[in-house]
Design an enzyme around this catalytic site. Structure first.
Site, PDB file in Angstrom:
ATOM      1  N   PHE A  92      -0.525  16.574   3.625  1.00 52.23           N
ATOM      2  CA  PHE A  92      -0.993  15.853   2.447  1.00 52.23           C
ATOM      3  C   PHE A  92       0.194  15.651   1.519  1.00 52.23           C
ATOM      4  O   PHE A  92       0.876  16.597   1.152  1.00 52.23           O
ATOM      5  CB  PHE A  92      -2.129  16.599   1.746  1.00 52.23           C
ATOM      6  CG  PHE A  92      -2.836  15.709   0.777  1.00 52.23           C
ATOM      7  CD1 PHE A  92      -3.811  14.820   1.219  1.00 52.23           C
ATOM      8  CD2 PHE A  92      -2.507  15.705  -0.563  1.00 52.23           C
ATOM      9  CE1 PHE A  92      -4.438  13.953   0.340  1.00 52.23           C
ATOM     10  CE2 PHE A  92      -3.133  14.846  -1.461  1.00 52.23           C
ATOM     11  CZ  PHE A  92      -4.104  13.975  -1.005  1.00 52.23           C
ATOM     12  N   ASP A  99      -3.564   5.897   6.386  1.00 51.05           N
ATOM     13  CA  ASP A  99      -3.999   7.151   7.002  1.00 51.05           C
ATOM     14  C   ASP A  99      -4.956   6.815   8.151  1.00 51.05           C
ATOM     15  O   ASP A  99      -4.514   6.486   9.243  1.00 51.05           O
ATOM     16  CB  ASP A  99      -4.639   7.989   5.880  1.00 51.05           C
ATOM     17  CG  ASP A  99      -5.006   9.395   6.292  1.00 51.05           C
ATOM     18  OD1 ASP A  99      -4.485   9.886   7.297  1.00 51.05           O
ATOM     19  OD2 ASP A  99      -5.807  10.024   5.579  1.00 51.05           O
ATOM     20  N   THR A 100      -6.263   6.814   7.908  1.00 52.84           N
ATOM     21  CA  THR A 100      -7.209   6.442   8.963  1.00 52.84           C
ATOM     22  C   THR A 100      -7.145   4.950   9.275  1.00 52.84           C
ATOM     23  O   THR A 100      -7.499   4.532  10.372  1.00 52.84           O
ATOM     24  CB  THR A 100      -8.657   6.765   8.537  1.00 52.84           C
ATOM     25  OG1 THR A 100      -8.989   5.961   7.394  1.00 52.84           O
ATOM     26  CG2 THR A 100      -8.817   8.231   8.206  1.00 52.84           C
ATOM     27  N   GLY A 101      -6.731   4.153   8.294  1.00 57.14           N
ATOM     28  CA  GLY A 101      -6.695   2.697   8.469  1.00 57.14           C
ATOM     29  C   GLY A 101      -7.961   2.014   7.982  1.00 57.14           C
ATOM     30  O   GLY A 101      -8.037   0.788   7.947  1.00 57.14           O
ATOM     31  N   LYS A 121       0.872   7.216   8.422  1.00 56.31           N
ATOM     32  CA  LYS A 121       0.444   8.457   9.098  1.00 56.31           C
ATOM     33  C   LYS A 121      -0.296   8.058  10.371  1.00 56.31           C
ATOM     34  O   LYS A 121      -1.509   8.237  10.470  1.00 56.31           O
ATOM     35  CB  LYS A 121      -0.522   9.226   8.187  1.00 56.31           C
ATOM     36  CG  LYS A 121       0.078  10.106   7.144  1.00 56.31           C
ATOM     37  CD  LYS A 121      -1.032  11.058   6.657  1.00 56.31           C
ATOM     38  CE  LYS A 121      -0.782  11.608   5.302  1.00 56.31           C
ATOM     39  NZ  LYS A 121      -1.988  12.312   4.781  1.00 56.31           N
ATOM     40  N   GLU A 149       0.851  -1.195   0.000  1.00 53.43           N
ATOM     41  CA  GLU A 149       0.000   0.000   0.000  1.00 53.43           C
ATOM     42  C   GLU A 149       0.886   1.245   0.000  1.00 53.43           C
ATOM     43  O   GLU A 149       2.008   1.223   0.521  1.00 53.43           O
ATOM     44  CB  GLU A 149      -0.893  -0.097   1.254  1.00 53.43           C
ATOM     45  CG  GLU A 149      -1.835   1.014   1.554  1.00 53.43           C
ATOM     46  CD  GLU A 149      -2.881   1.335   0.506  1.00 53.43           C
ATOM     47  OE1 GLU A 149      -2.489   1.602  -0.636  1.00 53.43           O
ATOM     48  OE2 GLU A 149      -4.073   1.383   0.861  1.00 53.43           O
ATOM     49  N   ASP A 150       0.416   2.312  -0.597  1.00 50.86           N
ATOM     50  CA  ASP A 150       1.202   3.550  -0.625  1.00 50.86           C
ATOM     51  C   ASP A 150       1.268   4.191   0.757  1.00 50.86           C
ATOM     52  O   ASP A 150       2.334   4.452   1.286  1.00 50.86           O
ATOM     53  CB  ASP A 150       0.654   4.538  -1.676  1.00 50.86           C
ATOM     54  CG  ASP A 150      -0.850   4.807  -1.546  1.00 50.86           C
ATOM     55  OD1 ASP A 150      -1.500   4.219  -0.660  1.00 50.86           O
ATOM     56  OD2 ASP A 150      -1.366   5.605  -2.343  1.00 50.86           O
ATOM     57  N   ARG A 155       1.505  11.778  -9.474  1.00 49.57           N
ATOM     58  CA  ARG A 155       1.922  10.388  -9.201  1.00 49.57           C
ATOM     59  C   ARG A 155       3.291  10.080  -9.799  1.00 49.57           C
ATOM     60  O   ARG A 155       4.018   9.245  -9.292  1.00 49.57           O
ATOM     61  CB  ARG A 155       0.923   9.393  -9.798  1.00 49.57           C
ATOM     62  CG  ARG A 155      -0.436   9.357  -9.124  1.00 49.57           C
ATOM     63  CD  ARG A 155      -1.172   8.083  -9.537  1.00 49.57           C
ATOM     64  NE  ARG A 155      -2.603   8.124  -9.281  1.00 49.57           N
ATOM     65  CZ  ARG A 155      -3.173   7.833  -8.117  1.00 49.57           C
ATOM     66  NH1 ARG A 155      -2.430   7.496  -7.077  1.00 49.57           N
ATOM     67  NH2 ARG A 155      -4.480   7.870  -7.974  1.00 49.57           N
ATOM     68  N   THR A 163      -9.349   1.737   4.994  1.00 53.41           N
ATOM     69  CA  THR A 163      -9.204   0.954   3.768  1.00 53.41           C
ATOM     70  C   THR A 163      -8.625  -0.429   4.088  1.00 53.41           C
ATOM     71  O   THR A 163      -9.145  -1.452   3.643  1.00 53.41           O
ATOM     72  CB  THR A 163      -8.259   1.677   2.776  1.00 53.41           C
ATOM     73  OG1 THR A 163      -8.746   3.002   2.572  1.00 53.41           O
ATOM     74  CG2 THR A 163      -8.185   0.954   1.451  1.00 53.41           C
ATOM     75  N   LEU A 164      -7.554  -0.450   4.876  1.00 58.52           N
ATOM     76  CA  LEU A 164      -6.893  -1.728   5.162  1.00 58.52           C
ATOM     77  C   LEU A 164      -7.713  -2.602   6.102  1.00 58.52           C
ATOM     78  O   LEU A 164      -7.661  -3.825   5.997  1.00 58.52           O
ATOM     79  CB  LEU A 164      -5.500  -1.483   5.746  1.00 58.52           C
ATOM     80  CG  LEU A 164      -4.449  -1.103   4.714  1.00 58.52           C
ATOM     81  CD1 LEU A 164      -3.118  -0.855   5.403  1.00 58.52           C
ATOM     82  CD2 LEU A 164      -4.289  -2.191   3.655  1.00 58.52           C
TER      83      LEU A 164
HETATM   84  P1  IMP Z   1      -7.206   5.300   4.803  1.00 60.43           P
HETATM   85  O1  IMP Z   1      -8.372   4.384   4.581  1.00 60.43           O
HETATM   86  O2  IMP Z   1      -7.626   6.594   5.430  1.00 60.43           O
HETATM   87  O3  IMP Z   1      -6.072   4.661   5.538  1.00 60.43           O
HETATM   88  O4  IMP Z   1      -6.805   5.736   3.351  1.00 60.43           O
HETATM   89  C1  IMP Z   1      -5.637   5.431   2.763  1.00 60.43           C
HETATM   90  C2  IMP Z   1      -5.690   5.895   1.318  1.00 60.43           C
HETATM   91  O5  IMP Z   1      -6.005   7.296   1.230  1.00 60.43           O
HETATM   92  C3  IMP Z   1      -4.328   5.733   0.722  1.00 60.43           C
HETATM   93  O6  IMP Z   1      -4.206   4.476   0.123  1.00 60.43           O
HETATM   94  C4  IMP Z   1      -4.260   6.876  -0.260  1.00 60.43           C
HETATM   95  O7  IMP Z   1      -4.787   6.456  -1.505  1.00 60.43           O
HETATM   96  C5  IMP Z   1      -5.142   7.948   0.326  1.00 60.43           C
HETATM   97  N1  IMP Z   1      -4.315   8.946   1.058  1.00 60.43           N
HETATM   98  C6  IMP Z   1      -4.228   9.123   2.393  1.00 60.43           C
HETATM   99  N2  IMP Z   1      -3.387  10.112   2.709  1.00 60.43           N
HETATM  100  C7  IMP Z   1      -2.894  10.566   1.527  1.00 60.43           C
HETATM  101  C8  IMP Z   1      -1.929  11.591   1.191  1.00 60.43           C
HETATM  102  O8  IMP Z   1      -1.336  12.291   2.020  1.00 60.43           O
HETATM  103  N3  IMP Z   1      -1.686  11.753  -0.147  1.00 60.43           N
HETATM  104  C9  IMP Z   1      -2.293  11.013  -1.116  1.00 60.43           C
HETATM  105  N4  IMP Z   1      -3.186  10.041  -0.836  1.00 60.43           N
HETATM  106  C10 IMP Z   1      -3.493   9.827   0.478  1.00 60.43           C
HETATM  107 MG    MG Z   2      -4.233   3.996  -1.951  1.00 63.53          MG
END
Ligand code: IMP
Ligand code: MG
Length: 186
Positions: free
Chosen positions: A151, A102-104, A130, A98-99, A164, A106-107
């Site tokens: 960001f 952030d909140t977690g 993060k 995964e790139d 990208r 998605t995973l």
């Molecule tokens: P999460 O579900 O909040 O953990 O979302 C993670 C996804 O949000 C990552 O896979 C990114 O695609 C996107 N994302 C979160 N933070 C950033 C950022 O700082 N830059 C670009 N994409 C981000």
């Molecule tokens: Mg992503």
């Protein structure tokens, strides 16, 4: 104004490559000759995935998934699969690439979905963690860099599908939406 004027470099291409070599060595040691299925999460992980798998000295199969979360820049927790995995995962060691976490949300969703395939194991490798912004508990097994806020774009990470292609990672400070995107100091 040039498109790079909004960007402040956080991770240079060389710094990223050095860390990926270390991650590859660690993953190679941990799996101890066992084959791995690497699943890259599109679109953000496409560059990281390409570099990471080349740093892993194990039998590796490569697949991709694409997930959509219904939000602009803030995750809502509502996630759907728009491209599913195609390899058979049963009894396989799965490494999700995964790139950025952030909140977690998605995973968390993805891990539940992958469990339905009955893999031997599921681990996660992300380029950037993060941690401060977590909304659900999510431990990442392999982390490239801890970057608490801001960001970020470049090296696969986008803002509105732009940036990208840039070789490093940068804090983005868009001129049009300062309230939403002004990055905090590290
Ligand atoms: P999460 O579900 O909040 O953990 O979302 C993670 C996804 O949000 C990552 O896979 C990114 O695609 C996107 N994302 C979160 N933070 C950033 C950022 O700082 N830059 C670009 N994409 C981000
Ligand atoms: Mg992503």
């Amino acid at each position: 104004m040039e498109f790079r004027d909004n960007l402040k470099e956080i991770l240079s291409p060389g710094t990223i490559q050095k860390r990926i070599r270390e991650l590859g060595e660690q993953i190679t040691r941990d799996y101890n000759k066992e084959p791995v299925v690497a699943i890259g999460i599109l679109n953000g992980a496409f560059i990281f995935m390409a570099d990471l798998v080349r740093a892993i000295d194990l039998p590796v199969q490569v697949d991709f998934m694409r997930l959509a979360s219904y939000a602009g820049t803030e995750s809502t927790g509502q996630v759907t699969i728009t491209k599913d995995v195609e390899l058979v995962l049963k009894d396989r060691h799965v490494l999700v690439v995964e790139d950025i976490v952030d909140t977690g949300c998605t995973l968390e969703y993805l891990k539940e979905i992958l469990k339905l395939h009955r893999p031997a194991s599921v681990k996660i490798c992300c380029l950037i963690d993060k941690k401060e912004r977590r909304r659900v508990p999510m431990e990442v097994d392999y982390v490239g860099f801890d970057i608490p806020r801001g960001f970020l774009v470049g090296y696969g990470l986008d803002y509105d599908e732009e940036y990208r292609h840039l070789p490093g990672v940068y804090h983005l400070n868009p001129v049009h939406e300062p309230e939403a995107y002004v990055p905090s100091e590290r």
